[in-house]
Design an enzyme around this catalytic site. Sequence first.
Site, PDB file in Angstrom:
ATOM      1  N   SER A 164       0.863  -1.192   0.000  1.00 27.86           N
ATOM      2  CA  SER A 164       0.000   0.000   0.000  1.00 27.86           C
ATOM      3  C   SER A 164       0.889   1.228   0.000  1.00 27.86           C
ATOM      4  O   SER A 164       2.013   1.212   0.523  1.00 27.86           O
ATOM      5  CB  SER A 164      -0.872   0.023   1.256  1.00 27.86           C
ATOM      6  OG  SER A 164      -1.440   1.308   1.434  1.00 27.86           O
ATOM      7  N   TYR A 202      -0.919  -1.003  10.110  1.00 26.21           N
ATOM      8  CA  TYR A 202      -1.118  -1.295   8.682  1.00 26.21           C
ATOM      9  C   TYR A 202       0.112  -0.878   7.887  1.00 26.21           C
ATOM     10  O   TYR A 202       0.606  -1.645   7.046  1.00 26.21           O
ATOM     11  CB  TYR A 202      -2.363  -0.549   8.203  1.00 26.21           C
ATOM     12  CG  TYR A 202      -2.761  -0.774   6.767  1.00 26.21           C
ATOM     13  CD1 TYR A 202      -3.500  -1.892   6.391  1.00 26.21           C
ATOM     14  CD2 TYR A 202      -2.443   0.164   5.785  1.00 26.21           C
ATOM     15  CE1 TYR A 202      -3.901  -2.077   5.063  1.00 26.21           C
ATOM     16  CE2 TYR A 202      -2.844  -0.016   4.465  1.00 26.21           C
ATOM     17  CZ  TYR A 202      -3.571  -1.136   4.107  1.00 26.21           C
ATOM     18  OH  TYR A 202      -3.976  -1.306   2.796  1.00 26.21           O
TER      19      TYR A 202
END
Length: 258
Positions: A150, A165
């Site tokens: 990401s 994350y």
Amino acid sequence: MHTQPAGSQARTAVITGGAGPRSIGRATAARYAREGWAVAILDLDGDGARTLAGELAAEHGIAAQGYALDVTDSAAVNEVAAQIADSDLPPVGALANIAGIPSPVPFLDVDDALWDKVIAVNLTGSFYTCRAFLPAMLEGGYGRIVNMSSVSAQQGGGVFSKTPYSAAKAGVLGLTRSLAREMAPEGVTVNAVSPGAADTNIRGNTTEESEAALSASIPMGRQATADEIAALVVWLSSEDAGYITGTTQAINGGAYIS
Ligand SMILES: NC(=O)c1ccc[n+]([C@@H]2O[C@H](COP(=O)([O-])OP(=O)(O)OC[C@H]3O[C@@H](n4cnc5c(N)ncnc54)[C@H](O)[C@@H]3O)[C@@H](O)[C@H]2O)c1
């Protein structure tokens, strides 16, 4: 354009996280199927995975199976890999590690359980699946692994999710690079795809206003579609992409340019 030989020459693409109704995994499974790959769809939602497999088989005339799987369960991952090897599916030629969960929690509110879960789903699960499916790729003489990172890993959050994350997705880059080096002599490629914001259900109940603000913050003025990301994953699985390994493929509409 098909990235796969048809019929008995076809290979199977294994996709984790394909059942979500608007997910990148679903779009990726559909794209593999459209390009002639057989597909094995692995998701927490086994019914959703099996339904999607049935739809793709009917629509594209390919072999497809869906399996219930929690990617954080090492033994279950090995078991599904064994089931796929014993099934009628053609040999596994690609693995797309797409299952993931967000973590929008501020750092000082992150407890041990949340940290462990976010790392387990987004990072450790990909380790388990790589380890479980690589032997089939080595044996079959063709292997492509695509891991989902990401932009949060590259720029330190800033989209929706925060520290656990970002740490997990940065770990995915390390996993990808090191495994790519180790597998290069075998001809198996390992790459990461690093999307910016994409128009899926991952952010849950966000408001129309916050989604519009997110889109407006992107130089291209919109979020990625799941299919745009799927196209990149499937291309990285093609024969044409065989000299590309250890890379991080950014797909973010100009949100992060490095
Ligand atoms: N949507 C975005 O803006 C965006 C941006 C960058 C990266 N990503 C990454 O792309 C991937 C796909 O995201 P999405 O937006 O399609 O999410 P999504 O929530 O729409 O779909 C995620 C899928 O993963 C499955 N899943 C979750 N935990 C699992 C587990 N433990 N085992 C097996 N399956 C599990 C879910 O059931 C679901 O089908 C994720 O890794 C995510 O972190 C998404």
